[in-house]
Design a protein around this motif. Structure first.
Motif, PDB file in Angstrom:
ATOM      1  N   LEU A  24      49.700  61.927  25.502  1.00 43.64           N
ATOM      2  CA  LEU A  24      50.733  62.354  26.203  1.00 43.64           C
ATOM      3  C   LEU A  24      50.799  60.733  27.137  1.00 43.64           C
ATOM      4  O   LEU A  24      49.981  61.127  27.911  1.00 43.64           O
ATOM      5  N   ARG A  25      51.739  60.636  27.958  1.00 40.22           N
ATOM      6  CA  ARG A  25      51.742  59.582  28.723  1.00 40.22           C
ATOM      7  C   ARG A  25      52.583  60.164  29.906  1.00 40.22           C
ATOM      8  O   ARG A  25      53.621  61.168  29.117  1.00 40.22           O
ATOM      9  N   LEU A  26      51.904  60.182  30.892  1.00 40.71           N
ATOM     10  CA  LEU A  26      51.591  60.576  31.944  1.00 40.71           C
ATOM     11  C   LEU A  26      52.822  60.172  32.390  1.00 40.71           C
ATOM     12  O   LEU A  26      52.906  59.399  33.685  1.00 40.71           O
ATOM     13  N   THR A  27      54.400  60.686  32.381  1.00 40.74           N
ATOM     14  CA  THR A  27      55.649  60.999  32.636  1.00 40.74           C
ATOM     15  C   THR A  27      56.194  61.106  33.906  1.00 40.74           C
ATOM     16  O   THR A  27      54.849  61.720  33.751  1.00 40.74           O
ATOM     17  N   HIS A  28      56.808  60.391  34.773  1.00 45.19           N
ATOM     18  CA  HIS A  28      57.499  61.305  35.953  1.00 45.19           C
ATOM     19  C   HIS A  28      57.959  62.678  35.601  1.00 45.19           C
ATOM     20  O   HIS A  28      57.897  63.183  36.263  1.00 45.19           O
ATOM     21  N   GLN A  29      58.767  62.432  34.561  1.00 49.09           N
ATOM     22  CA  GLN A  29      59.082  63.765  33.615  1.00 49.09           C
ATOM     23  C   GLN A  29      57.985  65.032  33.820  1.00 49.09           C
ATOM     24  O   GLN A  29      57.853  65.952  33.525  1.00 49.09           O
ATOM     25  N   ARG A  30      56.824  64.172  32.934  1.00 49.90           N
ATOM     26  CA  ARG A  30      56.277  65.212  32.500  1.00 49.90           C
ATOM     27  C   ARG A  30      55.169  66.012  34.049  1.00 49.90           C
ATOM     28  O   ARG A  30      54.781  67.324  33.709  1.00 49.90           O
ATOM     29  N   LEU A  31      54.615  65.217  34.178  1.00 51.77           N
ATOM     30  CA  LEU A  31      54.268  65.621  35.697  1.00 51.77           C
ATOM     31  C   LEU A  31      55.320  66.609  36.425  1.00 51.77           C
ATOM     32  O   LEU A  31      54.466  67.622  37.000  1.00 51.77           O
ATOM     33  N   GLU A  32      56.692  66.461  36.635  1.00 51.75           N
ATOM     34  CA  GLU A  32      56.989  66.898  37.363  1.00 51.75           C
ATOM     35  C   GLU A  32      57.031  68.839  36.808  1.00 51.75           C
ATOM     36  O   GLU A  32      57.622  69.633  37.657  1.00 51.75           O
ATOM     37  N   VAL A  33      56.708  68.310  35.469  1.00 48.40           N
ATOM     38  CA  VAL A  33      56.786  70.172  34.337  1.00 48.40           C
ATOM     39  C   VAL A  33      56.040  71.038  34.971  1.00 48.40           C
ATOM     40  O   VAL A  33      55.272  71.810  35.289  1.00 48.40           O
ATOM     41  N   GLY A  52      64.052  74.970  36.897  1.00 48.60           N
ATOM     42  CA  GLY A  52      63.889  74.621  37.955  1.00 48.60           C
ATOM     43  C   GLY A  52      63.277  72.852  38.071  1.00 48.60           C
ATOM     44  O   GLY A  52      63.981  72.656  39.115  1.00 48.60           O
ATOM     45  N   VAL A  53      63.012  72.825  37.560  1.00 53.69           N
ATOM     46  CA  VAL A  53      63.369  70.827  37.086  1.00 53.69           C
ATOM     47  C   VAL A  53      64.144  70.572  36.896  1.00 53.69           C
ATOM     48  O   VAL A  53      64.066  68.595  38.373  1.00 53.69           O
ATOM     49  N   ARG A  54      65.027  70.952  37.035  1.00 56.99           N
ATOM     50  CA  ARG A  54      66.748  70.655  36.381  1.00 56.99           C
ATOM     51  C   ARG A  54      66.817  70.010  38.086  1.00 56.99           C
ATOM     52  O   ARG A  54      68.098  69.303  38.401  1.00 56.99           O
TER      53      ARG A  54
END
Ligand SMILES: [Zn+2]
Ligand SMILES: [Zn+2]
Length: 162
Positions: A24-33, A52-54
Motif C-alpha cells: 500500500l502506498r502510505l498516503t496521508h489518509q492511510r496515515l490518519e487512519v 474520527g478521521v472525518r
C-alpha cells in the motif's frame, strides 16, 4: 511526555513504517487512519474510526478506512476483537491483556491482570488442538449503564405511573 503518550507515538511510527513497507502506498489518509486506531483504546469498529478521521479529513471514504484497518490487521499490527455480535472491532494494544465487555452498550475495556494471565487451558482443551494463548473475556454491565439503571429505578420510585 507521559509514558502512555510516548507509547502511542512509537506505535504510530511502527504502523506507518509497516504501511510503507507493505504494497500500500502510505498516503496521508492511510496515515490518519493508522493514527486514529493507534490512539484509540475503546476497541472501535470501522464506522467509529471513520467518524474520527472525518473530523480531520472530511473527504475520506469508508472504504479507505476499511481497507487500511484490514491491512494493519493482516500485517499483525492490530488485532480483531472477538465479540459475539455486531461489526468487527479493532484493538491496537497487542500486549497480553484481557477484555471486559458490557453486554448492554458494547463497551470493551482492557483488563491487565497477572491473575488472569496465569489462567491455563484445561487438559481437556488438548483434545481439541494445540492451545497457543488464553484470553479471558469478562462480561457484565459497565459503570455508565449501571448508573443509568439506578437513576431509572429512582424515577420509578416516585410512584408516578403512566
Ligand atoms: Zn455499558
Ligand atoms: Zn484490548
Amino acid at each position: 511526555m507521559t509514558r502512555a503518550h510516548s507509547e502511542m507515538v512509537e506505535r504510530i511510527g511502527r504502523f506507518s513504517d509497516a504501511l510503507k513497507k507493505s504494497r500500500l502506498r502510505l498516503t496521508h489518509q492511510r496515515l490518519e487512519v493508522a493514527r486514529e486506531i493507534a490512539c484509540n483504546t475503546t476497541h472501535p469498529d470501522v464506522e467509529t474510526i471513520y467518524q474520527g478521521v472525518r473530523q480531520r479529513i472530511p473527504t475520506i471514504s469508508l472504504d479507505t478506512v476499511y481497507r487500511t484497518l484490514a491491512s494493519l490487521a493482516a500485517l499483525g499490527l492490530i488485532a480483531r476483537v472477538s465479540v459475539s455480535s455486531g461489526p468487527t472491532r479493532y484493538d491496537a494494544n497487542l500486549a497480553r491483556h484481557h477484555h471486559f465487555l458490557c453486554t448492554r452498550c458494547g463497551l470493551i475495556r482492557d483488563v491487565c491482570s497477572a491473575a488472569l494471565d496465569a489462567v491455563r487451558a484445561p487438559e481437556e482443551a488438548n483434545d481439541l488442538g494445540t492451545v497457543e494463548s488464553v484470553e479471558v473475556q469478562l462480561r457484565g454491565v459497565c459503570e455508565a449503564c449501571a448508573g443509568k439503571e439506578s437513576l431509572h429505578g429512582k424515577e420509578e420510585g416516585h410512584g408516578e405511573h403512566w
